[in-house]
Design an enzyme around this catalytic site. Structure first.
Site, PDB file in Angstrom:
ATOM      1  N   GLY A   1      22.236   4.058  28.890  1.00  0.00           N
ATOM      2  CA  GLY A   1      22.625   4.061  30.289  1.00  0.00           C
ATOM      3  C   GLY A   1      22.438   2.677  30.883  1.00  0.00           C
ATOM      4  O   GLY A   1      21.331   2.123  30.826  1.00  0.00           O
ATOM      5  N   LEU A   2      23.499   2.094  31.426  1.00  0.00           N
ATOM      6  CA  LEU A   2      23.458   0.739  31.973  1.00  0.00           C
ATOM      7  C   LEU A   2      23.443   0.786  33.493  1.00  0.00           C
ATOM      8  O   LEU A   2      24.396   1.252  34.119  1.00  0.00           O
ATOM      9  CB  LEU A   2      24.665  -0.067  31.490  1.00  0.00           C
ATOM     10  CG  LEU A   2      24.797  -0.284  29.975  1.00  0.00           C
ATOM     11  CD1 LEU A   2      26.003  -1.168  29.678  1.00  0.00           C
ATOM     12  CD2 LEU A   2      23.530  -0.902  29.406  1.00  0.00           C
TER      13      LEU A   2
ATOM     14  N   ASP B   1      15.868  -3.827  32.431  1.00  0.00           N
ATOM     15  CA  ASP B   1      15.405  -3.003  31.316  1.00  0.00           C
ATOM     16  C   ASP B   1      16.563  -2.486  30.480  1.00  0.00           C
ATOM     17  O   ASP B   1      16.548  -2.587  29.238  1.00  0.00           O
ATOM     18  CB  ASP B   1      14.563  -1.836  31.843  1.00  0.00           C
ATOM     19  CG  ASP B   1      13.277  -2.297  32.496  1.00  0.00           C
ATOM     20  OD1 ASP B   1      12.694  -3.276  32.011  1.00  0.00           O
ATOM     21  OD2 ASP B   1      12.853  -1.672  33.483  1.00  0.00           O
ATOM     22  N   SER B   2      17.558  -1.903  31.115  1.00  0.00           N
ATOM     23  CA  SER B   2      18.697  -1.395  30.340  1.00  0.00           C
ATOM     24  C   SER B   2      19.467  -2.529  29.691  1.00  0.00           C
ATOM     25  O   SER B   2      20.024  -2.368  28.595  1.00  0.00           O
ATOM     26  CB  SER B   2      19.619  -0.549  31.217  1.00  0.00           C
ATOM     27  OG  SER B   2      20.201  -1.303  32.262  1.00  0.00           O
TER      28      SER B   2
ATOM     29  N   CYS C   1      -5.621  -3.153   1.288  1.00  0.00           N
ATOM     30  CA  CYS C   1      -5.655  -3.358   2.745  1.00  0.00           C
ATOM     31  C   CYS C   1      -7.059  -3.623   3.285  1.00  0.00           C
ATOM     32  O   CYS C   1      -7.596  -4.709   3.121  1.00  0.00           O
ATOM     33  CB  CYS C   1      -5.002  -2.161   3.444  1.00  0.00           C
ATOM     34  SG  CYS C   1      -4.359  -2.557   5.106  1.00  0.00           S
TER      35      CYS C   1
ATOM     36  N   LYS D   1      -9.056   2.668  -3.180  1.00  0.00           N
ATOM     37  CA  LYS D   1      -9.457   2.007  -1.932  1.00  0.00           C
ATOM     38  C   LYS D   1     -10.838   2.469  -1.482  1.00  0.00           C
ATOM     39  O   LYS D   1     -11.125   3.663  -1.434  1.00  0.00           O
ATOM     40  CB  LYS D   1      -8.417   2.312  -0.850  1.00  0.00           C
ATOM     41  CG  LYS D   1      -8.626   1.588   0.476  1.00  0.00           C
ATOM     42  CD  LYS D   1      -7.459   1.898   1.411  1.00  0.00           C
ATOM     43  CE  LYS D   1      -7.566   1.161   2.735  1.00  0.00           C
ATOM     44  NZ  LYS D   1      -6.404   1.441   3.615  1.00  0.00           N
TER      45      LYS D   1
ATOM     46  N   ASN E   1      14.969  12.070  41.946  1.00  0.00           N
ATOM     47  CA  ASN E   1      14.812  12.594  40.591  1.00  0.00           C
ATOM     48  C   ASN E   1      16.043  13.370  40.140  1.00  0.00           C
ATOM     49  O   ASN E   1      16.384  13.371  38.952  1.00  0.00           O
ATOM     50  CB  ASN E   1      13.571  13.487  40.524  1.00  0.00           C
ATOM     51  CG  ASN E   1      12.279  12.693  40.563  1.00  0.00           C
ATOM     52  OD1 ASN E   1      12.273  11.496  40.296  1.00  0.00           O
ATOM     53  ND2 ASN E   1      11.183  13.351  40.906  1.00  0.00           N
TER      54      ASN E   1
ATOM     55  N   GLY F   1      22.667  -2.105  35.263  1.00  0.00           N
ATOM     56  CA  GLY F   1      22.768  -3.466  35.774  1.00  0.00           C
ATOM     57  C   GLY F   1      21.413  -4.114  35.950  1.00  0.00           C
ATOM     58  O   GLY F   1      21.325  -5.265  36.373  1.00  0.00           O
TER      59      GLY F   1
ATOM     60  N   GLU G   1       6.039   0.591  33.713  1.00  0.00           N
ATOM     61  CA  GLU G   1       6.503   1.744  34.479  1.00  0.00           C
ATOM     62  C   GLU G   1       6.098   3.054  33.808  1.00  0.00           C
ATOM     63  O   GLU G   1       5.746   4.022  34.482  1.00  0.00           O
ATOM     64  CB  GLU G   1       8.022   1.658  34.642  1.00  0.00           C
ATOM     65  CG  GLU G   1       8.428   0.479  35.518  1.00  0.00           C
ATOM     66  CD  GLU G   1       9.895   0.114  35.397  1.00  0.00           C
ATOM     67  OE1 GLU G   1      10.331  -0.795  36.124  1.00  0.00           O
ATOM     68  OE2 GLU G   1      10.600   0.731  34.572  1.00  0.00           O
TER      69      GLU G   1
ATOM     70  N   GLU H   1       0.830  -1.203   0.000  1.00  0.00           N
ATOM     71  CA  GLU H   1       0.000   0.000   0.000  1.00  0.00           C
ATOM     72  C   GLU H   1       0.872   1.263   0.000  1.00  0.00           C
ATOM     73  O   GLU H   1       1.858   1.339   0.728  1.00  0.00           O
ATOM     74  CB  GLU H   1      -0.898  -0.018   1.238  1.00  0.00           C
ATOM     75  CG  GLU H   1      -1.854   1.152   1.360  1.00  0.00           C
ATOM     76  CD  GLU H   1      -2.788   1.004   2.559  1.00  0.00           C
ATOM     77  OE1 GLU H   1      -3.714   1.812   2.676  1.00  0.00           O
ATOM     78  OE2 GLU H   1      -2.580   0.077   3.372  1.00  0.00           O
TER      79      GLU H   1
END
Length: 583
Positions: free
Chosen positions: A313-314, A319-320, A151, A114, A407, A316, A436, A43
């Protein structure tokens, strides 16, 4: 009798009219060289999908028409079916048709427009297009009459909230009196084969729904169906391709692999003929499918926007770790830069786990301690504005001071990553998951600072499943087991754990799914047995979580985009007012 159909499943570049035309011409030549007698594209092939408000620019539409002329001029006696926006010549902003051009012999020989314009979920086609009304023209390929549609036209009756493709709904009537799709009319006109051009975004489980609809349509009408979809990432959307063909009995006889750009030729048997064979890729494992979607979306967002490298940003944490692993698969480990930014509250184990993750993935790893900035800013604020940490004052004051300090650390990390982005030209990937993000367990201008939110639509428990799946793929442990096993924590104060602020994710994920994706009220949620088994001791948790989702809308509106993998993501799918008194 059968027809050799070329399926062109392309990763288009939205708005690159000349580049897309070149890709289309090359794909046409490849398919014809492999013996195709007709080549079907997706499409709005010329523009890429979805072009959104580019369609309001007359010069853009004119450029698309010029690109289509170039494509048509390249065709020989093998027809190409190519999607493009067609100017209807009507006045006003809504003046276009969403069309498929039938091209052969160096010219556009016919156009299908369409009929059914979706206006739900991520689609708002009625903003740009007017519906077509004619079922034809039919295309003749080696004496076989072929019906063309776009479609939604394959699905039949206009969509309702409980019967949309995005929600897994199937046509309630196929071939009956309420069937408003062009397919029924085309078969009545003599069509022996139906081809359908698609711009169908990925979501979990979507392919099964597509194939079910096509099988139902093919079996009801007694003709084969060819379904061609584009592939690749486009902002919040990712397209999986997964193009396929059913025979006249509704059996899938050809299926292209998901998330892979490919041109293939399938010998499509007509009614009463045995399947002649072709590519038949196996359906993806459900977790592999999601991982591939995130990898392709990340790769295309980074590269199509002119970047080569990313920073993550790691911490540990899980998620990261997931985001870094996805980025390494998407771009190659040499293009991923992991940054550990420990504070006074970061555990030695988390720093070690971050370093081990980087070693496992083979990515660049560097450490930038944030304690000097944390101490300086905390002291500055405490002395000049009385907002630093303090043991004095009321419980409310102490809680506010503690939250301020948490924060502050997150925002220092955001500033650090953006500074590295400025210095080295790296695109910053954020690491917040859907659960989250839903309840606002993110810091605005902190862990939301970045360009692309890779797992924004991935619930927390699914993040764990994906990491465990990736570790089983035979190339060693990518995500350290310690990252998977440790209790989730932001590590912004001593001995912090997520479950001190939030319900267990085994409860929170289903609550978020019911409220965000299911649009359930609190009363409806409290009637769900699978939720009640978790919350029977504290039904007020439902009220608390739904309120958190509501009041976090302002954060989500200021956060980066990320790929959509569920039936309803934040962004195009869910457009809630920020200032909102409804509870």
């Amino acid at each position: 009798m059968s027809v050799r159909v070329g399926l062109a499943q392309l990763n288009l570049r939205l708005g690159d009219l000349d580049g897309n035309a070149g890709m289309i011409v090359d794909a046409y030549d490849e398919a014809v060289g492999a013996g195709a007698r007709v080549v079907v594209f997706s499409e709005l092939t010329v523009t890429g999908y979805p072009p959104e408000d580019l369609l309001l620019k007359p010069a853009f539409v004119e450029g698309a028409a010029a690109a289509l002329e170039r494509i048509a001029g390249h065709t020989g006696d093998v027809p190409a079916v190519v999607g493009f926006p067609e100017d209807s010549g009507a006045g006003g902003p809504v003046r276009l048709w969403n069309s498929a051009a039938l091209c052969w012999g160096g010219a556009v020989r016919g156009v299908f427009r369409k009929h059914l314009l979706p206006n739900y979920a991520v689609f708002d086609e009625q903003r740009y297009f007017v519906p077509g009304t004619e079922a034809g023209p039919l295309l003749t390929v080696d004496g076989v009459a072929v019906g063309v549609s776009v479609c939604e036209d394959l699905w039949g009756p206009p969509r309702t909230a409980d019967a949309s493709p995005e929600d897994g709904g199937l046509p309630s009537i196929v071939g009956g009196e309420a069937d408003t799709s062009p397919a029924l009319a085309q078969v009545a006109m003599g069509a022996q084969l139906l081809v359908n051009l698609n711009g169908s975004p990925y979501r979990r489980g979507k392919q099964a729904d597509r194939e079910a609809v096509a099988r139902t349509r093919a079996a009801a009408l007694g003709v084969p169906v060819v379904y061609v979809n584009q592939v690749g990432g486009q902002d919040e959307l990712v397209f999986d391709g997964s193009s396929f063909v059913t025979d006249a009995g509704g059996n899938v006889v050809c299926r292209l692999p998901a998330f892979v750009e490919q041109v293939a030729v399938c010998e499509v048997p007509l009614a009463g003929e045995a399947a002649a064979g072709g590519v038949l890729a196996a359906p993806s494992d459900p977790l592999e499918e999601v991982w591939q979607a995130l990898v392709v979306a990340t790769r295309d967002y980074v590269r199509k926007n002119g970047f080569t490298d990313v920073a993550v940003g790691l911490s540990g944490g899980i998620d990261s770790s997931a985001v870094a692993a996805i980025a390494a698969d998407a771009l190659g480990p040499e293009h991923v830069h992991g940054v550990s930014m420990p504070s006074r509250y970061s555990s030695e184990g988390s720093q070690t786990d971050a370093a081990q993750l980087a070693a496992n993935l083979g990515i660049d790893f560097r450490t930038v301690p944030i304690e000097p900035a944390h101490a300086a800013l905390g002291g500055m604020l405490e002395t000049s504005a009385d907002v630093g940490p303090s043991d004095a004052g009321s419980a409310h004051d102490r809680a506010a001071a503690d939250l301020t300090d948490q924060n502050l650390q997150s925002r220092i990390r955001g500033v650090t990553l953006m500074a590295l982005s400025n210095r080295f030209g790296w695109l910053v990937l954020t690491t917040g998951n859907k659960t989250e993000t839903s309840v606002g367990y993110t810091t605005l201008y902190g862990d939301t600072a970045g360009a692309y939110a890779v797992i924004r639509d991935v619930p927390k428990l699914l993040v764990y499943e994906l990491c465990e799946w990736r570790n089983r793929q035979g190339d060693g442990e990518r995500i350290p087991q310690a990252c998977i096993d440790k209790p989730p924590s932001a590590e912004l104060r001593p001995d912090q754990r997520d479950d001190q602020s939030l319900p267990p994710y085994e409860l929170l994920d289903p609550l978020v799914e019911a409220y965000v994706e299911g649009d359930m009220s609190v009363a409806e949620m409290l009637e769900q047995p699978e939720l009640l088994q978790h919350i029977s001791a504290d039904p007020d948790v439902v009220h608390r979580i739904t309120r958190l989702v509501d009041i976090a809308e302002y954060k989500r509106r200021q956060s980066p985009p990320g790929p959509r993998i569920t039936a309803k993501s934040f962004g195009k799918d869910r457009r809630m007012p920020i200032t909102n008194f409804y509870r």
